[in-house]
Design an enzyme around this catalytic site. Sequence first.
Site, short mmCIF file in Angstrom:
data_model
loop_
_atom_site.label_atom_id
_atom_site.label_comp_id
_atom_site.label_asym_id
_atom_site.label_seq_id
_atom_site.Cartn_x
_atom_site.Cartn_y
_atom_site.Cartn_z
N ARG A 62 -75.02 179.22 38.15
CA ARG A 62 -75.92 180.26 37.62
C ARG A 62 -76.56 181.08 38.72
O ARG A 62 -76.74 182.27 38.60
CB ARG A 62 -77.01 179.60 36.75
CG ARG A 62 -76.46 178.94 35.52
CD ARG A 62 -77.50 178.08 34.85
NE ARG A 62 -78.01 177.04 35.75
CZ ARG A 62 -78.91 176.14 35.42
NH1 ARG A 62 -79.43 176.16 34.21
NH2 ARG A 62 -79.32 175.23 36.27
N LYS A 171 -67.82 163.07 32.85
CA LYS A 171 -68.52 162.21 31.91
C LYS A 171 -70.02 162.51 31.95
O LYS A 171 -70.45 163.11 32.94
CB LYS A 171 -68.26 160.74 32.23
CG LYS A 171 -68.89 160.29 33.56
CD LYS A 171 -68.94 158.80 33.67
CE LYS A 171 -70.16 158.21 33.01
NZ LYS A 171 -71.18 157.74 33.96
N HIS A 201 -63.81 158.02 36.51
CA HIS A 201 -63.36 157.90 37.90
C HIS A 201 -62.90 156.47 38.24
O HIS A 201 -62.20 156.27 39.22
CB HIS A 201 -64.42 158.43 38.88
CG HIS A 201 -65.57 157.50 39.12
ND1 HIS A 201 -66.65 157.44 38.28
CD2 HIS A 201 -65.82 156.61 40.09
CE1 HIS A 201 -67.51 156.55 38.74
NE2 HIS A 201 -67.04 156.02 39.85
N LYS A 205 -59.56 154.58 40.90
CA LYS A 205 -59.72 153.59 41.98
C LYS A 205 -58.39 152.88 42.20
O LYS A 205 -57.72 152.48 41.25
CB LYS A 205 -60.81 152.58 41.63
CG LYS A 205 -62.21 153.17 41.67
CD LYS A 205 -63.27 152.13 41.37
CE LYS A 205 -64.64 152.76 41.14
NZ LYS A 205 -65.40 153.02 42.33
N GLU A 239 -74.27 146.60 39.88
CA GLU A 239 -74.71 147.47 40.99
C GLU A 239 -76.04 146.94 41.51
O GLU A 239 -76.86 146.45 40.73
CB GLU A 239 -74.94 148.89 40.48
CG GLU A 239 -73.69 149.57 39.98
CD GLU A 239 -73.98 150.99 39.54
OE1 GLU A 239 -73.78 151.90 40.35
OE2 GLU A 239 -74.45 151.18 38.41
N HIS A 263 -66.38 153.12 31.82
CA HIS A 263 -65.72 152.37 32.90
C HIS A 263 -65.33 150.95 32.47
O HIS A 263 -64.21 150.50 32.68
CB HIS A 263 -66.62 152.27 34.13
CG HIS A 263 -67.16 153.59 34.60
ND1 HIS A 263 -66.42 154.74 34.59
CD2 HIS A 263 -68.37 153.94 35.13
CE1 HIS A 263 -67.15 155.74 35.07
NE2 HIS A 263 -68.33 155.27 35.40
N LYS A 363 -77.82 147.62 36.55
CA LYS A 363 -78.34 148.14 37.81
C LYS A 363 -79.26 147.07 38.41
O LYS A 363 -79.76 146.20 37.70
CB LYS A 363 -79.17 149.41 37.57
CG LYS A 363 -78.35 150.53 36.92
CD LYS A 363 -78.16 151.67 37.85
CE LYS A 363 -77.38 152.80 37.23
NZ LYS A 363 -76.28 153.29 38.06
#
Length: 513
Positions: A62, A171, A201, A205, A239, A263, A363
């Site tokens: 933009r 996504k 993604h 891998k 993670e 995923h 997480k």
Amino acid sequence: MSQETRHPFLQGLSKHRGVQPTIITIFGASGDLCARKLVPAIYNLAVDNLLPADFYLIGFGRKPIPDEEFRSMASEAISSFSRRPLNKEIWDRIEKNTFYCSGGYDEEEGFQKLSDKIDSIEKESGREMQSVFYVSTPPSVFDPIVKNLGKVGLATKYQDSSKHTKVVIEKPFGKDLESAQNLNRAIQGVFQERQVYRIDHYLGKETVQDLLVQRFANSIFEPLWNRNYVDNVQITVAESLGVGTRGGYYEQSGATRDMIQNHTMQLLALTAMEAPASLDAESIRDEKVKLLKAIKPLKLGYDNPDVVRAQYHEGLIGGKKVTGYRDEEGVSPQSETETYAALRLSINNWRWQGVPFYLRSGKRMARRVTEIAIQFKRPPSSLFSENEMINLANNSLVFQIQPDEGSTILLNGKIPGLQTRTQPVKMHFRYSTTFGSNTPEAYERLVLDAMIGDGTLFIRGDETEASWNLITPLHEFWKSEGQRGIETYASGSWGPSASDRMLWQNSHEWRRP
Ligand code: NDP
Ligand code: BG6
């Protein structure tokens, strides 16, 4: 495993040749993903000589950004995030063909300017080129971008040739079944399905691709790959990072929308699907959809449900104190968003009847690890003493997707000595030892495949809907429950005890990765 002994199957998966003249336009090119992943991926493809001689990059956003400024942004991104250092000679070749176009995502005018720019590039180079449009904006503008590409005729350019336009969609693809269906309808109103590349993604891998090779290029696994020999399957996508600066996005998403629906479910589909008729995109995607549709609806409620949700509170990561989720920037102090989810799935088909599939993602867990563990049944007890039977571990085959990529088989072996005493032992295959490190990033493979027109590592429309079909009732249930049933876990731990209890109900326990 040495390179020489790799099955030709793997070579079949890499069609890294013959990329035709291409113009890639990135929508949202001033953003985080473009800088951290997309521009470095394009650069590394150039380093590997995989870009066509006629290659052009156009950023779109933009805010007006002069070409020169966008070029500097891109070279800084490469210096900061590329897996290989910036080589001036290679970058110069891309840089001179790099431009920026500005316009609103929901205004036709900017798209007309973009179309004119593409025409002028073609005119100057004296050849027709395929366009790849990479939609790397927040999902709220996926729909207008797609529609405007249709309105200005870019979607149907060179429709009947191999130069047809391709669109890559980031996504999250919707937030529930209905929104995914709406987005599919909007996209399919403008593009044919063969033009559409929905990104996950994880499929890019290297280790995820190797999963197919390990399953189908080795004859030792297939006879065991079923309910007769497999006791349970555990897929962990953990993670150690928290939500960082993405609190605003994450509040709307949570672990199930951010990681499980896409995923983790993809890892499940590749692990459990039947062998495809061939390695082409449609055959593989047909098998994934069949598998996703065979998953039984989740049991919700309070009587031994198939799901656990939880939020991290403060704790220690790498010895450092970190804050709890509700204290993160952009997160409501009364947040109901889950940062951890665990699911117990049953697959209603001949192969997997009665085998629980456990999925978990969170997480701020103890460490970053993604793995798929196939846990085999225990051996019959006739030969060993009662004590030794207790020591015997279930055999398992573990695919380490990241980090420390590879696979491990857990066996029971004899401890040297005069007595027959056993101990679990491991057989390892490590990517880095066999193939060296510095393997291509997922986005390199995916950007290349989109340019080549190979959709194998992308998600088809019906696939994403099959996955949402399973997850959406869960979100509706959680929404109706409000705060009720949200567990907590300490940052730096392996998740809430409720998740352990879910497995205990089936006499199982989570592996410690
Ligand atoms: P950003 O938030 O950085 O946004 C990208 C660009 O989109 C911005 O630079 C801005 O460009 C434009 N933009 C931002 N907000 C809005 C808005 N509300 N309306 C319209 N345009 C907006 O996103 P990311 O780069 O982080 O992510 C892009 C896409 O990739 C998203 O769909 C995300 O979910 C997905 N993704 C991102 C990952 C990551 O690690 N970043 C990982 C996996 C997926 P301008 O103002 O110039 O128009
Ligand atoms: C993204 C999620 O899709 O995947 C992030 O939005 C997550 O929340 C990331 O951190 C994990 O990707 P990777 O490749 O680092 O495992």
